[in-house]
Design a protein around this motif. Structure first.
Motif, mmCIF file in Angstrom:
data_model
loop_
_atom_site.group_PDB
_atom_site.id
_atom_site.type_symbol
_atom_site.label_atom_id
_atom_site.label_comp_id
_atom_site.label_asym_id
_atom_site.label_seq_id
_atom_site.Cartn_x
_atom_site.Cartn_y
_atom_site.Cartn_z
ATOM 1 N N LEU A 11 -3.724 14.185 -0.049
ATOM 2 C CA LEU A 11 -3.293 13.029 0.730
ATOM 3 C C LEU A 11 -3.324 11.758 -0.127
ATOM 4 O O LEU A 11 -2.401 10.937 -0.087
ATOM 5 N N SER A 12 -4.371 11.626 -0.920
ATOM 6 C CA SER A 12 -4.497 10.472 -1.804
ATOM 7 C C SER A 12 -3.354 10.439 -2.815
ATOM 8 O O SER A 12 -2.773 9.375 -3.066
ATOM 9 N N ASP A 13 -3.009 11.588 -3.388
ATOM 10 C CA ASP A 13 -1.898 11.647 -4.346
ATOM 11 C C ASP A 13 -0.567 11.303 -3.676
ATOM 12 O O ASP A 13 0.257 10.595 -4.250
ATOM 13 N N ALA A 14 -0.369 11.812 -2.464
ATOM 14 C CA ALA A 14 0.873 11.533 -1.741
ATOM 15 C C ALA A 14 0.990 10.042 -1.415
ATOM 16 O O ALA A 14 2.057 9.446 -1.586
ATOM 17 N N ILE A 15 -0.112 9.441 -0.956
ATOM 18 C CA ILE A 15 -0.106 8.009 -0.636
ATOM 19 C C ILE A 15 0.126 7.185 -1.902
ATOM 20 O O ILE A 15 0.860 6.197 -1.884
ATOM 21 N N VAL A 78 -1.300 -2.276 0.568
ATOM 22 C CA VAL A 78 -1.904 -1.787 1.814
ATOM 23 C C VAL A 78 -1.910 -0.265 1.831
ATOM 24 O O VAL A 78 -2.909 0.355 2.205
ATOM 25 N N LEU A 79 -0.820 0.349 1.396
ATOM 26 C CA LEU A 79 -0.770 1.813 1.335
ATOM 27 C C LEU A 79 -1.881 2.384 0.447
ATOM 28 O O LEU A 79 -2.492 3.398 0.779
ATOM 29 N N ARG A 80 -2.117 1.730 -0.676
ATOM 30 C CA ARG A 80 -3.129 2.229 -1.621
ATOM 31 C C ARG A 80 -4.529 2.274 -1.007
ATOM 32 O O ARG A 80 -5.360 3.065 -1.443
ATOM 33 N N THR A 81 -4.776 1.427 -0.048
ATOM 34 C CA THR A 81 -6.111 1.399 0.558
ATOM 35 C C THR A 81 -6.161 2.201 1.856
ATOM 36 O O THR A 81 -7.143 2.142 2.581
ATOM 37 N N ALA A 82 -5.112 2.976 2.140
ATOM 38 C CA ALA A 82 -5.039 3.720 3.407
ATOM 39 C C ALA A 82 -5.971 4.918 3.459
ATOM 40 O O ALA A 82 -6.420 5.315 4.523
ATOM 41 N N PHE A 87 -15.426 -0.477 -0.640
ATOM 42 C CA PHE A 87 -15.554 -1.920 -0.428
ATOM 43 C C PHE A 87 -14.859 -2.691 -1.546
ATOM 44 O O PHE A 87 -14.292 -3.764 -1.313
ATOM 45 N N THR A 88 -14.879 -2.150 -2.746
ATOM 46 C CA THR A 88 -14.175 -2.785 -3.866
ATOM 47 C C THR A 88 -12.675 -2.803 -3.594
ATOM 48 O O THR A 88 -12.013 -3.821 -3.806
ATOM 49 N N ASP A 89 -12.130 -1.661 -3.109
ATOM 50 C CA ASP A 89 -10.701 -1.588 -2.780
ATOM 51 C C ASP A 89 -10.336 -2.607 -1.707
ATOM 52 O O ASP A 89 -9.315 -3.294 -1.803
ATOM 53 N N ILE A 90 -11.168 -2.700 -0.696
ATOM 54 C CA ILE A 90 -10.903 -3.631 0.394
ATOM 55 C C ILE A 90 -10.978 -5.080 -0.096
ATOM 56 O O ILE A 90 -10.144 -5.916 0.264
ATOM 57 N N GLY A 91 -11.949 -5.366 -0.949
ATOM 58 C CA GLY A 91 -12.063 -6.710 -1.520
ATOM 59 C C GLY A 91 -10.861 -7.062 -2.375
ATOM 60 O O GLY A 91 -10.342 -8.187 -2.299
ATOM 61 N N GLN A 92 -10.421 -6.111 -3.198
ATOM 62 C CA GLN A 92 -9.240 -6.355 -4.024
ATOM 63 C C GLN A 92 -8.000 -6.562 -3.162
ATOM 64 O O GLN A 92 -7.186 -7.449 -3.435
ATOM 65 N N LEU A 93 -7.866 -5.744 -2.113
ATOM 66 C CA LEU A 93 -6.728 -5.909 -1.210
ATOM 67 C C LEU A 93 -6.766 -7.281 -0.549
ATOM 68 O O LEU A 93 -5.738 -7.946 -0.430
ATOM 69 N N ALA A 94 -7.937 -7.700 -0.117
ATOM 70 C CA ALA A 94 -8.069 -9.008 0.527
ATOM 71 C C ALA A 94 -7.655 -10.125 -0.434
ATOM 72 O O ALA A 94 -6.931 -11.054 -0.044
#
Length: 137
Positions: A11-15, A78-82, A87-94
């Protein structure tokens, strides 16, 4: 006992692939806008008629391409963090979302300002053309 319908790695690879596609579309939109704007710029240089008004129109259209491209870039982020974001991913997205949203906000203000100027120029040109067509008194 839990049953995985789709393994998280698959799923991660597909996203990730989808995010790359969306990101590429955003980059392509910006590229097409830049090429279009450059072509129009060269045409205005050659023709040299109503130069300032046409430059404003070119800038306005390029701004629209950039704004749309940035929206696609944000969608890719946004897709990358799906899938299982940290928390690092969310912080970077923010941070990325805040920067891109600010860019879009100021770009939208610029588009509105340029649109108003272009419309005002059109009205003034139209009014002048109508006055030139009136018979002398």
């Amino acid at each position: 006992m839990s049953i995985e319908v789709l393994p998280e790695s698959w799923l991660s690879d597909a996203i990730d692939l989808l995010a790359r596609i969306v990101e590429s579309i955003g980059a392509l939109i910006i590229f097409v806008g830049a090429v279009w704007a450059f072509g129009r710029f060269l045409a205005v240089l050659v023709k040299d008629h109503g130069r300032e008004r046409k430059y404003n129109q070119i800038r306005l259209n390029l701004s629209r391409f950039i704004a749309l491209g940035l929206e696609f870039q944000l969608a890719a982020d946004v897709l990358r963090t799906a899938v299982a974001p940290t928390f690092t991913d969310i912080g970077q997205l923010a941070a990325i979302a805040a920067i891109r949203t600010a860019l879009n906000y100021f770009l939208a203000k610029e588009i509105d300002r340029e649109s108003a100027e272009v419309e005002q120029d059109r009205q003034e040109t139209s009014k002048k053309d109508r006055q030139d067509q009136l018979p002398p008194a």
